[in-house]
Scaffold this motif. Structure first.
Motif, PDB file in Angstrom:
ATOM      1  N   GLU A  25      -5.664   3.146  -6.523  1.00  0.00           N
ATOM      2  CA  GLU A  25      -4.404   3.949  -6.864  1.00  0.00           C
ATOM      3  C   GLU A  25      -3.216   3.920  -5.848  1.00  0.00           C
ATOM      4  N   TYR A  26      -3.580   3.555  -4.695  1.00  0.00           N
ATOM      5  CA  TYR A  26      -2.886   3.664  -3.365  1.00  0.00           C
ATOM      6  C   TYR A  26      -2.146   2.226  -3.032  1.00  0.00           C
ATOM      7  N   ASN A  56       0.857  -1.171   0.133  1.00  0.00           N
ATOM      8  CA  ASN A  56       0.045  -0.083   0.141  1.00  0.00           C
ATOM      9  C   ASN A  56       0.984   1.192   0.010  1.00  0.00           C
ATOM     10  N   TYR A  57       0.641   2.038  -0.990  1.00  0.00           N
ATOM     11  CA  TYR A  57       1.569   3.456  -1.104  1.00  0.00           C
ATOM     12  C   TYR A  57       1.295   4.298   0.135  1.00  0.00           C
ATOM     13  N   GLU A  58       0.271   4.137   0.783  1.00  0.00           N
ATOM     14  CA  GLU A  58      -0.353   5.205   1.745  1.00  0.00           C
ATOM     15  C   GLU A  58       0.176   4.375   3.339  1.00  0.00           C
ATOM     16  N   SER A  59       0.675   3.341   3.228  1.00  0.00           N
ATOM     17  CA  SER A  59       1.280   2.601   4.608  1.00  0.00           C
ATOM     18  C   SER A  59       2.358   3.286   5.016  1.00  0.00           C
ATOM     19  N   PRO A 111       6.053   0.384 -12.979  1.00  0.00           N
ATOM     20  CA  PRO A 111       4.659   0.977 -13.826  1.00  0.00           C
ATOM     21  C   PRO A 111       3.489   0.557 -13.347  1.00  0.00           C
ATOM     22  N   GLY A 112       2.664   1.157 -13.743  1.00  0.00           N
ATOM     23  CA  GLY A 112       1.029   0.865 -13.441  1.00  0.00           C
ATOM     24  C   GLY A 112       0.552  -0.558 -13.826  1.00  0.00           C
ATOM     25  N   ASP A 113       1.079  -0.741 -15.274  1.00  0.00           N
ATOM     26  CA  ASP A 113       0.406  -1.979 -15.790  1.00  0.00           C
ATOM     27  C   ASP A 113       1.240  -3.183 -15.273  1.00  0.00           C
ATOM     28  N   ALA A 114       2.344  -3.270 -14.638  1.00  0.00           N
ATOM     29  CA  ALA A 114       3.044  -4.260 -13.749  1.00  0.00           C
ATOM     30  C   ALA A 114       2.269  -4.430 -12.448  1.00  0.00           C
ATOM     31  N   SER A 120      -6.846  -5.957  -0.059  1.00  0.00           N
ATOM     32  CA  SER A 120      -6.045  -4.890  -0.198  1.00  0.00           C
ATOM     33  C   SER A 120      -6.637  -3.460  -0.758  1.00  0.00           C
ATOM     34  N   SER A 121      -8.083  -3.728  -1.176  1.00  0.00           N
ATOM     35  CA  SER A 121      -8.669  -2.492  -1.841  1.00  0.00           C
ATOM     36  C   SER A 121      -9.478  -1.836  -0.667  1.00  0.00           C
ATOM     37  N   CYS A 122      -9.770  -2.471   0.415  1.00  0.00           N
ATOM     38  CA  CYS A 122     -10.663  -2.091   1.485  1.00  0.00           C
ATOM     39  C   CYS A 122      -9.808  -1.550   2.630  1.00  0.00           C
ATOM     40  N   SER A 123      -8.616  -1.822   2.648  1.00  0.00           N
ATOM     41  CA  SER A 123      -7.943  -1.474   3.708  1.00  0.00           C
ATOM     42  C   SER A 123      -6.915  -0.149   3.666  1.00  0.00           C
ATOM     43  N   ARG A 124      -7.347   0.647   4.510  1.00  0.00           N
ATOM     44  CA  ARG A 124      -6.239   1.793   4.419  1.00  0.00           C
ATOM     45  C   ARG A 124      -5.078   1.645   5.345  1.00  0.00           C
TER      46      ARG A 124
END
Length: 272
Positions: free
Chosen positions: A227-228, A134-137, A172-175, A191-195
């Motif tokens: 996105e995060y 997670n980029y925001e972790s 990269p985003g596609d990877a 992964s999507s629901c967890s901040r």
């Protein structure tokens, strides 16, 4: 009293160390000997400290390994190839490791305050080592502020460890998309629901978020990658291979390069 130092020398040493805080002199002796000490009464706090750490210092492993010498390096003397050789051997060890790709990831804030956690290696090649998060972790925030990290692998049955240091960049985003959609449906939802790293009022909060997202994107549907969330690449500038040996005369062979990815690797043997 006369205290025999026999089957549990660590107990006696800890007990005597506690007596020192009460002003009693003590002598550490070999098993089979005796020592004379004065009795004393522990406080409840002292007793708790003593019982918690009683046997920790005595824990040790006697490493028995074939020496790891420079002539045992892979033919191309490339650290990624060397890692590949060791990693595949660890995988072939069988059920010894549930997650042979588990590694410690150490990052640091801009102020130099370190943190570490376990993550999973998800790929490696000549460019470096890949993982996803997670980029925001906390790790994501620290990598954004200070894009350097260290990785550590440890395979105890082989008495081997690998340390990796280098600069980190986002994939990269596609990877990231490709890997995200290769994961089990439940992992995509989780992964999507967890901040990640944010404070929760209770476990129920994240469970409810997970259930709501799972209802919105049921099994078989296309879960969009947040996105995060995405991948990182650690481009190594130092890789050390450690082989445990008896008497702590461990083998340490380090590859390092200065001047960027195109610079040649320098091979060094380090003192244990």
């Amino acid at each position: 009293i006369s205290l025999p130092i026999s089957s549990r020398p660590m107990f006696c040493r800890s007990w005597c160390a506690a007596s020192r805080s009460a002003g009693t002199a003590w002598i550490a002796l070999q098993p089979g000997a005796t020592a004379s000490v004065r009795t004393f009464k522990m406080s409840s706090a002292e007793k708790k400290r003593f019982e918690m750490g009683e046997d920790v210092a005595a824990l040790r492993k006697n490493y028995e390994s074939t020496p790891f010498t420079e002539d045992q390096l892979v033919a191309d003397r490339d650290p990624i190839s060397q890692f590949d050789s060791w990693f595949k051997l660890a995988k072939e060890t069988g059920t010894t490791y549930e997650e042979v790709n588990a590694m410690t990831l150490a990052t640091s804030s801009a102020e130099g305050r370190p943190s570490a956690r376990m993550v999973l290696l998800k790929g490696y090649d000549g460019d470096g080592f890949r993982f996803f998060s997670n980029y925001e972790s906390r790790k994501g925030g620290e990598l954004a502020a200070n894009p350097f990290a260290a990785l550590v692998f440890y395979w105890p049955a082989l008495n081997r460890s690998v340390r990796i240091e280098g600069r980190v960049e986002r994939l990269p985003g596609d990877a990231s998309d490709d890997y995200f959609h290769s994961r089990p449906h439940g992992s995509q939802i989780g992964s999507s629901c967890s901040r990640q790293s944010t404070v929760l009022a209770s476990r129920e909060e994240v469970v409810q978020a997970n259930d709501a997202l799972a209802a919105r994107f049921p099994e078989g549907s296309d879960v969009p990658r947040p996105e995060y969330w995405g991948g990182y690449l650690v481009r190594p500038d130092a890789i050390e291979f450690w082989q445990g040996q008896s008497s702590r005369l461990h083998d340490r062979i380090k590859f390092r390069r200065d001047g960027g990815p195109s610079a040649p690797w320098v091979i060094e043997r380090l003192s244990p």
